[in-house]
Design an enzyme around this catalytic site. Structure first.
Site, PDB file in Angstrom:
ATOM      1  N   ASP A 119      12.410 -47.410 -28.821  1.00 45.91           N
ATOM      2  CA  ASP A 119      13.207 -48.164 -29.802  1.00 45.91           C
ATOM      3  C   ASP A 119      14.452 -48.729 -29.111  1.00 45.91           C
ATOM      4  OD1 ASP A 119      11.488 -47.574 -31.930  1.00 45.91           O
ATOM      5  OD2 ASP A 119      12.422 -45.613 -32.186  1.00 45.91           O
ATOM      6  N   LYS A 123      22.413 -52.614 -30.985  1.00 44.15           N
ATOM      7  CA  LYS A 123      23.881 -52.715 -30.966  1.00 44.15           C
ATOM      8  C   LYS A 123      24.466 -51.802 -29.900  1.00 44.15           C
ATOM      9  CE  LYS A 123      24.280 -53.885 -35.781  1.00 44.15           C
ATOM     10  NZ  LYS A 123      24.391 -53.370 -37.128  1.00 44.15           N
ATOM     11  N   GLU A 195       2.475 -52.864 -26.172  1.00 39.37           N
ATOM     12  CA  GLU A 195       2.163 -53.799 -25.083  1.00 39.37           C
ATOM     13  C   GLU A 195       1.188 -54.853 -25.603  1.00 39.37           C
ATOM     14  OE1 GLU A 195       0.594 -54.723 -20.650  1.00 39.37           O
ATOM     15  OE2 GLU A 195      -0.448 -53.197 -21.776  1.00 39.37           O
TER      16      GLU A 195
END
Ligand SMILES: C[S@@+](CC[C@H](N)C(=O)[O-])C[C@H]1O[C@@H](n2cnc3c(N)ncnc32)[C@H](O)[C@@H]1O
Length: 219
Positions: A119, A123, A195
């Site tokens: 993940d 930010k 992928e």
């Protein structure tokens, strides 16, 4: 990650052996304690729907695999697919891969640590939540055998560059070694579902491999 509903698991399928939780783990996770043999042990952190776990455990029956996935429903889905394929060399842990390495894995014991499309936590103030942070990388170095490898692929160039910089600055890992892409020969001939999704969208995949240095000879 945008998550589609998972296929229903056949209620007659027994996947109890393939799905572990932390309470069931032995004090030290090794091939011997998890699989009852001394085969090289590979970990995948963040297995998602478990394509890597299925294909790698089928392609390398002489190795053992533990996949770790923090989402229980995804860990269960992957465990069920391993049970369906009757894999005896691959299991799933539902839980956090960082905790697994930190608390349950002896020094110099792993053949490989795989992290695919983690993940991104876009930010900057969330970067500390990334799986590939300094603490995790140092645990990977501690737990890999000399010569053992870290495999890292992502579609996020900023995550890739930042991780390569972190590895170079904070760890003794050697690399990055190039990992050339291979053509997909069938619909599931990809390292992972992410992928597949990235390549089918014609977007780039950044791939790197690193090795724990072998000890230098005396004198
Ligand atoms: C973007 S998905 C990629 C899944 C898979 N590797 C692939 O390439 O298709 C990242 C996965 O990592 C899992 N994850 C995130 N943090 C984790 C952690 N600390 N330990 C284990 N799994 C984690 C998420 O639940 C998610 O399934």
């Amino acid at each position: 990650m945008g998550r589609r509903a998972l296929k229903r698991i056949d209620k007659n399928l027994d996947y109890a052996w393939h799905l572990l939780e932390f309470e069931q783990l032995p004090e030290q996770c090794t091939s011997q304690t998890l699989f009852g043999n001394d085969a090289p042990l590979e970990f995948e952190i963040g297995s998602g729907k478990g394509l890597f776990m299925r294909s790698a455990s089928g392609a390398r029956p002489e190795h053992n695999f533990l996949g770790v996935e923090i989402s229980f429903s995804y860990a269960r889905h992957s465990a069920a697919r391993l049970a369906q394929c009757e894999r005896t060399n691959a299991r799933m842990l539902a839980g956090c891969g960082q905790r697994l390495l930190r608390e349950y894995v002896p020094d110099d014991s792993l053949e490989a640590v795989h992290v695919y499309f983690p993940d991104p936590w876009w930010k900057k103030r969330h970067h500390k939540r990334r799986v590939l942070n300094e603490a995790f990388l140092l645990q990977a170095v501690r737990t890999l055998r000399p010569g053992g490898r870290v495999h890292f692929w992502t579609d996020v160039q900023e995550y890739y560059d930042a991780t390569l910089e972190l590895i170079a600055e904070k760890t003794p890992l050697e690399g990055p070694f190039d990992v050339p892409p291979t053509p997909a020969e069938h619909d599931l001939d990809y390292r992972t579902h992410f992928e597949r999704r990235t390549r089918l969208a014609d977007k780039p995949v950044y791939r790197a491999e690193f090795a724990k240095p072998e000890p230098t000879g005396r004198g």
